[in-house]
Design a protein around this motif. Structure first.
Motif, short mmCIF file in Angstrom:
data_model
loop_
_atom_site.label_atom_id
_atom_site.label_comp_id
_atom_site.label_asym_id
_atom_site.label_seq_id
_atom_site.Cartn_x
_atom_site.Cartn_y
_atom_site.Cartn_z
N SER A 7 -0.18 12.98 1.02
CA SER A 7 -0.27 11.95 2.06
C SER A 7 -1.71 11.41 2.04
CB SER A 7 0.04 12.55 3.43
OG SER A 7 -0.98 13.46 3.80
N GLN A 8 -1.91 10.33 2.76
CA GLN A 8 -3.26 9.77 2.86
C GLN A 8 -4.21 10.79 3.49
OE1 GLN A 8 -3.10 5.83 4.44
NE2 GLN A 8 -5.29 5.52 4.30
N GLU A 9 -3.72 11.51 4.46
CA GLU A 9 -4.54 12.54 5.12
C GLU A 9 -4.89 13.67 4.14
OE1 GLU A 9 -3.68 16.13 8.16
OE2 GLU A 9 -3.13 14.14 8.94
N GLN A 10 -3.93 14.10 3.34
CA GLN A 10 -4.19 15.16 2.36
C GLN A 10 -5.18 14.72 1.29
OE1 GLN A 10 -0.05 15.68 1.48
NE2 GLN A 10 0.08 17.61 2.63
N ILE A 11 -5.08 13.46 0.88
CA ILE A 11 -6.05 12.93 -0.08
C ILE A 11 -7.44 12.95 0.55
CG2 ILE A 11 -6.82 10.84 -1.29
CD1 ILE A 11 -3.83 10.24 -1.82
N GLY A 12 -7.53 12.54 1.79
CA GLY A 12 -8.82 12.57 2.50
C GLY A 12 -9.39 13.98 2.59
N ARG A 13 -8.53 14.96 2.84
CA ARG A 13 -8.98 16.35 2.91
C ARG A 13 -9.46 16.82 1.54
NH1 ARG A 13 -4.10 19.09 5.46
NH2 ARG A 13 -5.03 20.97 4.59
N MET A 14 -8.75 16.41 0.49
CA MET A 14 -9.15 16.81 -0.86
C MET A 14 -10.52 16.21 -1.21
SD MET A 14 -6.65 16.76 -4.09
CE MET A 14 -7.24 16.95 -5.75
N LEU A 15 -10.73 14.96 -0.84
CA LEU A 15 -12.03 14.33 -1.08
C LEU A 15 -13.13 15.02 -0.28
CD1 LEU A 15 -11.02 10.55 -1.10
CD2 LEU A 15 -11.58 12.00 -3.06
N VAL A 146 -0.89 7.78 -4.81
CA VAL A 146 -1.44 6.47 -4.45
C VAL A 146 -0.43 5.37 -4.80
CG1 VAL A 146 -3.29 4.82 -4.90
CG2 VAL A 146 -3.81 7.23 -4.62
N ALA A 147 0.21 5.48 -5.95
CA ALA A 147 1.20 4.47 -6.33
C ALA A 147 2.37 4.43 -5.34
CB ALA A 147 1.71 4.75 -7.74
N LYS A 148 2.79 5.59 -4.89
CA LYS A 148 3.88 5.63 -3.91
C LYS A 148 3.44 4.98 -2.59
CE LYS A 148 7.65 8.52 -2.48
NZ LYS A 148 8.36 9.75 -2.82
N MET A 149 2.20 5.28 -2.16
CA MET A 149 1.68 4.66 -0.93
C MET A 149 1.61 3.15 -1.06
SD MET A 149 -1.38 7.04 0.48
CE MET A 149 -1.56 8.52 -0.48
N ILE A 150 1.18 2.68 -2.22
CA ILE A 150 1.09 1.24 -2.46
C ILE A 150 2.46 0.60 -2.34
CG2 ILE A 150 0.70 -0.51 -4.27
CD1 ILE A 150 -1.66 1.28 -5.23
N SER A 151 3.47 1.20 -2.97
CA SER A 151 4.81 0.61 -2.93
C SER A 151 5.39 0.63 -1.52
CB SER A 151 5.75 1.29 -3.92
OG SER A 151 6.01 2.61 -3.53
N VAL A 152 5.15 1.70 -0.78
CA VAL A 152 5.67 1.79 0.59
C VAL A 152 4.97 0.77 1.49
CG1 VAL A 152 5.75 3.29 2.63
CG2 VAL A 152 6.45 4.19 0.39
N LYS A 153 3.64 0.67 1.39
CA LYS A 153 2.89 -0.27 2.23
C LYS A 153 3.21 -1.72 1.88
CE LYS A 153 -0.83 2.65 3.74
NZ LYS A 153 -2.24 2.84 3.98
N ARG A 156 7.53 -3.15 -1.56
CA ARG A 156 8.15 -3.42 -2.86
C ARG A 156 7.42 -2.64 -3.94
NH1 ARG A 156 5.87 -8.03 -5.38
NH2 ARG A 156 3.99 -8.66 -4.32
N ILE A 157 8.05 -2.50 -5.09
CA ILE A 157 7.54 -1.61 -6.13
C ILE A 157 6.57 -2.27 -7.10
CG2 ILE A 157 9.43 -1.96 -7.77
CD1 ILE A 157 8.41 1.52 -7.02
N GLU A 158 6.62 -3.59 -7.24
CA GLU A 158 5.83 -4.28 -8.26
C GLU A 158 4.32 -4.02 -8.18
OE1 GLU A 158 9.74 -6.26 -7.83
OE2 GLU A 158 8.17 -5.73 -6.40
#
Length: 188
Positions: A7-15, A146-153, A156-158
């Motif tokens: 998730s975006q939060e987990q990525i933030g924690r990893m950073l 990140v790709a999944k977040m992009i498509s969800v936000k 669309r998938i393109e």
């Protein structure tokens, strides 16, 4: 083996966890900013990221190892700052951004290996997840997430297909486990 998504939060924690290690922090930020595969990220050379004024560039252009396609990738401002900070810690003359830390003198001149990068990812992911979940973790975890977040936000998938450098939407759908979205759309 199921794929692990952050998730975006987990990525933030990893950073946040990587802040104490400039190299690893830089590796994660570059992957987040560019969506490059780990092999392409590890082959980056310092001169590709520094302009004639010794500043970190706003975008990079490189030939992707898997597809042979030339791509341009923008670097977000936070990524540029992390790259600049990391480069200040480097006192060696190895041309690669992420040099090998091997004791083998020949390997030492090359880039970090994929196996070493995988170990870095596993080490940080193990701080976020129980061991049972880590079987789906890889150096692609951040790229896929990140790709999944992009498509969800985007709804669309393109845009995710472009970010990943995939030739087709179907490749991206499989890569980020969006097949369930396609089935739901067909039902609707």
């Amino acid at each position: 083996m199921s794929k692990l998504f952050l998730s975006q939060e987990q990525i933030g924690r990893m950073l946040d966890l990587a802040k104490d290690n400039p190299r690893n922090c830089c590796l994660f930020h570059l992957q987040l900013s560019t969506g490059l595969r780990i092999g392409d990220t590890l082959r980056l050379k310092r001169k590709q990221l520094i302009d004639s004024d010794s500043l970190v560039v706003r975008s990079i252009r490189l030939k992707m190892g898997k597809t042979g396609q030339w791509v341009a990738r923008k670097l977000r401002e936070d990524c540029r700052a992390v790259v600049a900070s990391y480069l200040k810690t480097r006192s060696d003359d190895n041309p690669y951004l992420f040099p090998s830390l091997s004791n083998n003198s020949r390997a030492r001149r090359g880039p970090m290996s994929r196996v070493a990068a995988h170990g870095v990812y596993k080490r940080y992911l193990s701080l976020l997840f129980p061991k049972s979940i880590l079987s789906g973790a890889s150096t692609h975890t951040m790229r896929r997430s990140v790709a999944k977040m992009i498509s969800v936000k985007a709804g669309r998938i393109e845009p995710a297909t472009t970010f990943l450098g995939h030739a087709s939407v179907s490749s991206t759908m499989s890569y980020i486990d969006m097949g369930d979205q396609e089935r739901r759309a067909d039902e609707i």
